[in-house]
Design a protein around this motif. Structure first.
Motif, PDB file in Angstrom:
ATOM      1  N   GLU A 149       0.823  -1.219   0.000  1.00  0.00           N
ATOM      2  CA  GLU A 149       0.000   0.000   0.000  1.00  0.00           C
ATOM      3  C   GLU A 149       0.855   1.266   0.000  1.00  0.00           C
ATOM      4  O   GLU A 149       0.525   2.242  -0.657  1.00  0.00           O
ATOM      5  N   PHE A 150       1.955   1.243   0.751  1.00  0.00           N
ATOM      6  CA  PHE A 150       2.811   2.425   0.846  1.00  0.00           C
ATOM      7  C   PHE A 150       3.386   2.789  -0.523  1.00  0.00           C
ATOM      8  O   PHE A 150       3.310   3.936  -0.950  1.00  0.00           O
ATOM      9  N   SER A 151       3.960   1.812  -1.236  1.00  0.00           N
ATOM     10  CA  SER A 151       4.556   2.125  -2.540  1.00  0.00           C
ATOM     11  C   SER A 151       3.490   2.493  -3.560  1.00  0.00           C
ATOM     12  O   SER A 151       3.713   3.327  -4.435  1.00  0.00           O
ATOM     13  N   LEU A 152       2.304   1.910  -3.441  1.00  0.00           N
ATOM     14  CA  LEU A 152       1.191   2.260  -4.324  1.00  0.00           C
ATOM     15  C   LEU A 152       0.773   3.715  -4.092  1.00  0.00           C
ATOM     16  O   LEU A 152       0.579   4.479  -5.042  1.00  0.00           O
ATOM     17  N   GLU A 153       0.650   4.104  -2.828  1.00  0.00           N
ATOM     18  CA  GLU A 153       0.286   5.488  -2.502  1.00  0.00           C
ATOM     19  C   GLU A 153       1.387   6.467  -2.906  1.00  0.00           C
ATOM     20  O   GLU A 153       1.104   7.576  -3.359  1.00  0.00           O
ATOM     21  N   LEU A 154       2.647   6.072  -2.758  1.00  0.00           N
ATOM     22  CA  LEU A 154       3.762   6.923  -3.168  1.00  0.00           C
ATOM     23  C   LEU A 154       3.741   7.140  -4.681  1.00  0.00           C
ATOM     24  O   LEU A 154       3.925   8.263  -5.156  1.00  0.00           O
ATOM     25  N   TYR A 155       3.490   6.073  -5.437  1.00  0.00           N
ATOM     26  CA  TYR A 155       3.375   6.175  -6.896  1.00  0.00           C
ATOM     27  C   TYR A 155       2.262   7.156  -7.271  1.00  0.00           C
ATOM     28  O   TYR A 155       2.429   8.002  -8.139  1.00  0.00           O
ATOM     29  N   LYS A 156       1.120   7.035  -6.594  1.00  0.00           N
ATOM     30  CA  LYS A 156       0.008   7.945  -6.856  1.00  0.00           C
ATOM     31  C   LYS A 156       0.402   9.387  -6.557  1.00  0.00           C
ATOM     32  O   LYS A 156       0.137  10.296  -7.357  1.00  0.00           O
ATOM     33  N   GLU A 157       1.043   9.596  -5.420  1.00  0.00           N
ATOM     34  CA  GLU A 157       1.443  10.955  -5.031  1.00  0.00           C
ATOM     35  C   GLU A 157       2.444  11.544  -6.015  1.00  0.00           C
ATOM     36  O   GLU A 157       2.333  12.698  -6.419  1.00  0.00           O
ATOM     37  N   GLU A 158       3.419  10.747  -6.428  1.00  0.00           N
ATOM     38  CA  GLU A 158       4.444  11.219  -7.366  1.00  0.00           C
ATOM     39  C   GLU A 158       3.862  11.614  -8.717  1.00  0.00           C
ATOM     40  O   GLU A 158       4.423  12.447  -9.419  1.00  0.00           O
ATOM     41  N   ASN A 159       2.736  11.010  -9.078  1.00  0.00           N
ATOM     42  CA  ASN A 159       2.145  11.256 -10.384  1.00  0.00           C
ATOM     43  C   ASN A 159       0.833  12.034 -10.330  1.00  0.00           C
ATOM     44  O   ASN A 159       0.159  12.175 -11.337  1.00  0.00           O
ATOM     45  N   GLY A 160       0.464  12.528  -9.149  1.00  0.00           N
ATOM     46  CA  GLY A 160      -0.731  13.347  -9.002  1.00  0.00           C
ATOM     47  C   GLY A 160      -2.031  12.581  -9.217  1.00  0.00           C
ATOM     48  O   GLY A 160      -3.017  13.151  -9.669  1.00  0.00           O
ATOM     49  N   ILE A 161      -2.022  11.308  -8.876  1.00  0.00           N
ATOM     50  CA  ILE A 161      -3.188  10.453  -9.104  1.00  0.00           C
ATOM     51  C   ILE A 161      -4.073  10.443  -7.860  1.00  0.00           C
ATOM     52  O   ILE A 161      -3.602  10.197  -6.762  1.00  0.00           O
ATOM     53  N   ARG A 162      -5.368  10.694  -8.073  1.00  0.00           N
ATOM     54  CA  ARG A 162      -6.384  10.497  -7.025  1.00  0.00           C
ATOM     55  C   ARG A 162      -7.246   9.340  -7.490  1.00  0.00           C
ATOM     56  O   ARG A 162      -7.580   9.249  -8.672  1.00  0.00           O
ATOM     57  N   SER A 163      -7.611   8.463  -6.575  1.00  0.00           N
ATOM     58  CA  SER A 163      -8.396   7.307  -7.003  1.00  0.00           C
ATOM     59  C   SER A 163      -9.230   6.751  -5.858  1.00  0.00           C
ATOM     60  O   SER A 163      -9.012   7.084  -4.698  1.00  0.00           O
ATOM     61  N   ASP A 164     -10.158   5.901  -6.225  1.00  0.00           N
ATOM     62  CA  ASP A 164     -10.944   5.162  -5.255  1.00  0.00           C
ATOM     63  C   ASP A 164     -11.592   3.994  -5.978  1.00  0.00           C
ATOM     64  O   ASP A 164     -11.493   3.868  -7.203  1.00  0.00           O
ATOM     65  N   ALA A 165     -12.252   3.162  -5.207  1.00  0.00           N
ATOM     66  CA  ALA A 165     -12.954   2.003  -5.770  1.00  0.00           C
ATOM     67  C   ALA A 165     -14.214   1.771  -4.956  1.00  0.00           C
ATOM     68  O   ALA A 165     -14.348   2.278  -3.844  1.00  0.00           O
ATOM     69  N   TRP A 166     -15.141   1.005  -5.521  1.00  0.00           N
ATOM     70  CA  TRP A 166     -16.391   0.698  -4.818  1.00  0.00           C
ATOM     71  C   TRP A 166     -16.911  -0.646  -5.298  1.00  0.00           C
ATOM     72  O   TRP A 166     -16.516  -1.147  -6.335  1.00  0.00           O
ATOM     73  N   THR A 167     -17.803  -1.180  -4.516  1.00  0.00           N
ATOM     74  CA  THR A 167     -18.519  -2.385  -4.897  1.00  0.00           C
ATOM     75  C   THR A 167     -19.995  -2.136  -4.652  1.00  0.00           C
ATOM     76  O   THR A 167     -20.376  -1.611  -3.613  1.00  0.00           O
TER      77      THR A 167
END
Length: 138
Positions: free
Chosen positions: A64-82
């Motif tokens: 999760e940490f590296s995934l969130e870091l990747y998002k932060e470095e690239n300005g990505i906001r995201s979410d998911a739902w079911t």
């Protein structure tokens, strides 16, 4: 020879073509997969669990940490739902990070790690979400 009016690139074999629109500086993507409570039968909550686990790490970003870091470095906001009928993912990112944004969504959906060590924690989170829903008087 005139310059192309669009950009082409490939993400994991899928060709993507983008046509820039003047003054539009961001990209939004929404992916919906048919699957939810209506398709689960007696395995209630399985798709919700899968949705959570796909955001706990991918081949490129193993936790999760590296995934969130990747998002932060690239300005990505995201979410998911079911829901009853679908698992959905959305992401928004600056146009300069379009390849990284599409790669993020692709990795989460098609290359999650689904680690055994995350299973118990995610079951606990989903159980609490379910209890919160039923304890809300509104």
């Amino acid at each position: 020879m005139a310059a192309k009016k669009y950009h082409e690139f490939v993400v994991k074999g899928a060709k993507v073509a983008l046509y820039p629109m003047r003054d539009v500086e961001s990209v939004a993507i929404k992916v919906m997969i048919r699957g939810g409570a209506w398709y689960e039968g007696r395995r209630w909550g399985a798709f919700h669990l899968l949705e959570h686990l796909t955001l706990d790490g991918t081949k490129k970003n193993p936790d999760e940490f590296s995934l969130e870091l990747y998002k932060e470095e690239n300005g990505i906001r995201s979410d998911a739902w079911t829901s009853q009928s679908e698992i959905g993912y959305w992401a928004r990112f600056p146009s300069k990070s379009v390849k990284e944004g599409f790669t993020f969504i692709f990795e989460c959906i098609f290359h999650p790690l689904l680690k055994q060590k995350d299973l118990e924690r995610e079951i606990s989170i989903i159980t609490q979400e379910h209890k919160d829903t039923w304890s809300d008087p509104y």
